[in-house]
Design a protein around this motif. Sequence first.
Motif, short mmCIF file in Angstrom:
data_model
loop_
_atom_site.label_atom_id
_atom_site.label_comp_id
_atom_site.label_asym_id
_atom_site.label_seq_id
_atom_site.Cartn_x
_atom_site.Cartn_y
_atom_site.Cartn_z
N ALA A 1 -39.26 -0.20 -38.40
CA ALA A 1 -37.87 0.56 -38.02
C ALA A 1 -37.46 1.44 -38.80
O ALA A 1 -37.00 2.47 -38.57
CB ALA A 1 -36.94 -0.75 -37.55
N PHE A 2 -37.53 1.03 -40.10
CA PHE A 2 -36.94 1.85 -41.07
C PHE A 2 -37.93 3.13 -41.31
O PHE A 2 -37.55 4.21 -41.26
CB PHE A 2 -37.13 1.10 -42.38
N GLY A 3 -39.31 2.87 -41.00
CA GLY A 3 -40.17 4.04 -40.90
C GLY A 3 -39.79 4.98 -39.89
O GLY A 3 -39.91 6.17 -39.92
N ARG A 4 -39.45 4.39 -38.62
CA ARG A 4 -39.40 5.16 -37.53
C ARG A 4 -37.80 5.90 -37.62
O ARG A 4 -37.81 7.14 -37.31
CB ARG A 4 -39.17 4.26 -36.17
N CYS A 5 -36.97 5.40 -38.37
CA CYS A 5 -35.71 6.00 -38.83
C CYS A 5 -35.99 7.36 -39.61
O CYS A 5 -35.46 8.27 -39.37
CB CYS A 5 -34.68 5.31 -39.44
N MET A 6 -36.78 7.10 -40.64
CA MET A 6 -37.15 8.28 -41.48
C MET A 6 -37.53 9.34 -40.92
O MET A 6 -37.67 10.54 -40.91
CB MET A 6 -37.74 7.62 -42.68
N ASN A 7 -38.68 8.93 -39.94
CA ASN A 7 -39.41 9.92 -39.34
C ASN A 7 -38.36 10.54 -38.31
O ASN A 7 -38.71 11.70 -38.16
CB ASN A 7 -40.32 9.20 -38.10
N ASP A 8 -37.59 9.95 -37.45
CA ASP A 8 -36.64 10.78 -36.73
C ASP A 8 -35.91 11.46 -37.28
O ASP A 8 -35.59 12.57 -36.89
CB ASP A 8 -35.95 9.59 -35.83
N TYR A 9 -35.33 11.20 -38.54
CA TYR A 9 -34.47 11.93 -39.22
C TYR A 9 -35.16 13.29 -39.90
O TYR A 9 -34.67 14.50 -39.97
CB TYR A 9 -34.19 11.17 -40.68
N GLY A 10 -36.62 13.11 -40.17
CA GLY A 10 -37.37 14.20 -40.68
C GLY A 10 -37.58 15.07 -39.64
O GLY A 10 -37.44 16.35 -39.59
N ALA B 1 -50.57 8.00 -38.73
CA ALA B 1 -50.98 9.21 -38.28
C ALA B 1 -49.95 10.03 -37.63
O ALA B 1 -50.10 11.26 -37.69
CB ALA B 1 -52.23 8.94 -37.05
N THR B 2 -49.09 9.43 -36.98
CA THR B 2 -47.90 10.15 -36.32
C THR B 2 -46.93 11.01 -37.56
O THR B 2 -46.73 12.02 -37.31
CB THR B 2 -46.98 9.50 -35.52
N ALA B 3 -46.85 10.30 -38.70
CA ALA B 3 -46.12 10.90 -39.67
C ALA B 3 -46.90 12.16 -40.19
O ALA B 3 -46.26 13.06 -40.75
CB ALA B 3 -45.75 9.76 -40.72
N HIS B 4 -48.32 11.71 -40.67
CA HIS B 4 -48.83 13.02 -41.16
C HIS B 4 -48.85 13.95 -40.13
O HIS B 4 -49.01 15.40 -40.60
CB HIS B 4 -50.30 12.21 -41.28
N LEU B 5 -49.26 13.76 -38.66
CA LEU B 5 -49.24 15.10 -38.06
C LEU B 5 -47.80 15.82 -37.84
O LEU B 5 -47.68 16.98 -37.94
CB LEU B 5 -49.23 14.40 -36.57
N ASN B 6 -46.62 14.94 -37.92
CA ASN B 6 -45.46 15.70 -38.12
C ASN B 6 -45.18 16.29 -39.69
O ASN B 6 -44.81 17.48 -39.43
CB ASN B 6 -44.17 14.62 -38.20
N LEU B 7 -45.94 15.84 -40.42
CA LEU B 7 -45.81 16.64 -41.73
C LEU B 7 -46.73 17.81 -41.69
O LEU B 7 -46.38 18.87 -42.32
CB LEU B 7 -46.48 15.59 -43.03
N SER B 8 -47.97 17.66 -41.02
CA SER B 8 -48.77 18.88 -41.17
C SER B 8 -47.92 20.01 -40.36
O SER B 8 -47.85 21.18 -40.38
CB SER B 8 -50.04 18.65 -40.11
N GLU C 1 -53.21 8.53 -26.14
CA GLU C 1 -51.74 8.87 -26.62
C GLU C 1 -50.61 8.11 -27.32
O GLU C 1 -50.92 6.95 -27.73
CB GLU C 1 -51.21 8.88 -24.94
N GLU C 2 -49.57 8.92 -27.93
CA GLU C 2 -48.55 8.48 -28.74
C GLU C 2 -47.58 9.66 -28.81
O GLU C 2 -48.15 10.83 -28.98
CB GLU C 2 -48.60 7.58 -29.80
N GLU C 3 -46.59 9.53 -29.56
CA GLU C 3 -45.63 11.10 -29.77
C GLU C 3 -45.76 11.24 -31.10
O GLU C 3 -45.44 10.70 -32.15
CB GLU C 3 -44.21 10.79 -29.14
N GLY C 4 -46.31 12.42 -31.25
CA GLY C 4 -45.81 13.15 -32.60
C GLY C 4 -44.91 14.20 -32.41
O GLY C 4 -44.11 14.48 -31.47
N ASP C 5 -45.15 15.47 -33.11
CA ASP C 5 -43.91 16.52 -33.01
C ASP C 5 -44.91 17.63 -32.97
O ASP C 5 -45.07 18.26 -34.17
CB ASP C 5 -42.98 16.67 -34.02
N GLY C 6 -45.56 17.98 -31.98
CA GLY C 6 -46.72 18.94 -31.85
C GLY C 6 -45.82 20.40 -32.08
O GLY C 6 -44.65 20.62 -32.31
N LYS C 7 -46.91 21.43 -32.54
CA LYS C 7 -46.36 22.49 -33.08
C LYS C 7 -45.70 23.55 -31.98
O LYS C 7 -46.23 23.96 -30.99
CB LYS C 7 -47.57 23.46 -33.62
#
Length: 963
Positions: free
Chosen positions: A799-808, A843-850, A957-963
């Motif tokens: 959950a902490f990781g999810r919080c940081m991902n959402d904030y990012g 992978a989701t975090a890396h995709l969002n970073l990309s 499937e799963e949610e990233g933040d696509g371009k």
Amino acid sequence: GEPKEEAKKPRVTAAVNQLGPLVPKVPGRLKLVVVSTFEDFFMEREVLERNVFTPMRAHCTALGVCLEVVDPWVGLRPNQEKDFLGSNHMLRIFIQEIESADVVLLLFGNRIGTDVAEEAAAVEAARRPWLQRHMERTGRYGGLLEMSTVRILDLAVTDQVRVIGMLRDAGYEGGLPEAIRNRLKNEGARAAKKLKDVKASVASKGLMQEEEYPHPEGLAVTLTEMLTGITSLTFPRMMDELDSDQARHENMLQKAAWIGQGAKGKNLPDDVEAYLDRVRKYVVGEANQPLAIVGDAGSGRTSFMQAAHLRLSKRFPEPGTLILTHIGGSNNEARDPMAWGRKLCQRLAKKLGIELPLPQKPEDVLSEMGVWLEAAGSTGTHIVLLIDGLDLMAAGGLGGSGGGASGDPLAFFPKTLPPAVRCIASLGAGPALTSLAQRGSGAVTLRPLEEIQKQVLIDEFLNRRSQPPLESKARQKLIRGARTNNPQLLASCMHELNSIGVLDGTATAEPILFYMEADNLTMVMEKCLYRWESTYNGKIVGGSLVRDAMTCLWASRFGLKRRELQEILHLGVAQLSPLMCDCAPFFLEHGGTYSIASEALRRAVESRYVPTPDAQAEAHRFVGDYFETGSTPARQAQEVPWQRAESFDLEELIRVIARAEVFMQLTSNDSIRGDLWSYLSLLQLHDMHRNLATHCKASCAALELQDPPLEAEYIADVFTRMGQWLAEAGYMEASTQLLIRGLELWGKLEEDDDRLAVCSETLAKVFGNMSAPEAQTYFDKAVNIRTRNVKAGGRLDEAFGRCMNDYGLWCKRNNKREESMRHLLRAADIWSKVLGPEHPQVATAHLNLSTVCYEGGFLSQAAEHAQNALSIRKVAAGPRHPLYGEALVNMGAVELARAGGDTTGRQRREALRMLQEGAALYEKARGGQHPDTLWAKSFLAQAGPDEDIEMEDEEDEEEGDGK
């Protein structure tokens, strides 16, 4: 008084430990039958119900199982004892209940009870050889307690039932008030001698667990210890909801095992062997559509599915092959295609370790089903789906909505099956079969029974009940009748003839003609209803026992426990028991819950008792009213909202799902968590959803006004969960109000509570969706709380990781690139440590970073993160999953940007290949007009025309933040 030590006698030890673990006769249920005399044990009944059975039911429920307690005397008034003993009903009730029990509590006092009328006992002896032997040995039948004990000892010797014998202190009655003592008449010396002999027979087998207990309270303490030990040993771990559900479907298969074509597993007819060979060839073949098992109602489809399950399980065992069974007729919930889809995904996740988001909303279930099957096939395990009653599911769902409004009754089922997945589905003629045929499915059509098969079925039926051969003329009527070519019709007739007494010779064969007049199986069941009505309707005052019981079972969603049915109809055990035993062949009992297993009986009940929409709605209201006022919160959540939806009382549906106790059950129970979204979809479909947020706010406000006050943590949790769900459902204003109040309540409890962080993060996302600047304040608050907790010795969690991902992601959308990178990198680090570096979340975090690097023009860094996401998702989700497709599109977009103006180089061709492959995965999984597909194709459009490139067909499937 207290028991005297000198009265204790050395015990004889039974061959089997009566208090050890046992194998329940019905999965998920422990049945305890209480056997005693009537009036002199009224105190024990009250004390045991209050001090033992009520808390033990709760204890078993917590283990995920059911404790079913049956004491046939409960609910009878003193003046009814003689009436029930005067017929053979009470003797039959006790014997039938004992024979289906797991544990018998045998209570002895100072009386043996009145002898059963000889004529009534003789009727039972004609169909029970053990009772006839008892008569020949002793020269009499005796009383109810005596005959029950004889049967109990027979069953205990072969460990078919566990026995807890309890002997009351002989002086106990002397301490009772005089008015009660006067009602307990002295039975005389002969009765005392009989009772002494019965007690001695029990003690000689080592089955008397307690001698001379002093009073009911002492008995309660001892019995609680014994039952707690038995349940702990029998159910050493909590029964998983998914395992229990799968066991229920397999239990229904087993129930049908002997009915019809080839279900006995031995000496199968040639045509059945050919059918099974066709199934085997289908499983090892390359078909991408289901194999249909086709037949009329009662033609043996379920029986054939059982034979197929048995054969396939032996030929293709786990772990190489995973066989998942679903019986659409096991209860009303099993007919709901959305519920089936959710549970299928849950089972795949549990069995195969698939770590993908579980679909909950109906539209997600429809779009993700094929994706999940593709991901399951990519694990290397072969999947075989056995679905009995696919046509029932096509007409199921809330309000009979089936798979949706597309016009295709099988819209809920994937258009094609992935390479490693096979599906064998049984169904009758109709729209669902037409849909399968249009898709190109193969079919096996079951043939009617031949005379030799009818003979085998009749013989097997008689052998299993140790009954003599059927009289020749009666046998020929059954074998040569054209209508008995239907195996379930023949089996139903045999059950009825057995209940009437034709098979054991206590009744004439005339009833055969009555049943053979029926044109089809449903008409046979209507005749059964008529016979049951004539036999049992006198057992309740002012109503029809058969009509009322059958209608309640017809209307229930998950089925009814016997205790629930007794409470709904205000009946005693002895009033309901004969009907339940008589109808047992047509019911499915699992985990102490009864449902109508025969589709023909369901149709007959509907036709006879609830033939109109108004009558059906009234039946659903009646059952819903009972559960709303007389049941546990868990059962309320299972039944009440569904009943309101089925009766189309949509205002009531809104009120019910907004009630805090029901809402909390719906959001915490995995098996019904998706129900909220189905109810919301129904409300939206009829434009009745606008008041939902208002009801939710009123429900939360009422919690704070309750007197006496509820626990503060519970109130804060309700505000938080309801606020979260309303945000997901799009009620942003109401969500914000509830979450702000939840935040205040959590803050009063403990400043750095993790739940306060959850509430803050949810509120931050709501504000973020509203483009409000307050989002950053609440994100900071959530992050600070979690950081302080970790520094204070708490554990990092997902959950902490999810919080940081959402904030990012929020920072990215608000052009705060450096902060976004920092938060997303921290999310990747936390998830790597908690879940492992190859987890899909990483992978989701890396995709969002990309995507952040891509938008900032840092293409080398973008490529590095995109490649990490691609590598992880290819392994975790599989190369045919849209999650992998998303990673492909991101990687392709980055590589296309890095290629710049080079329109012919290798880098550009590779980028276009990935874009095309990713877009194809999206299109296959979600259709050409889905936003994800259009997003993927937008990069190809930007690239301009280019040559076609060969690519594999993929999907997931799963949610990233696509371009």
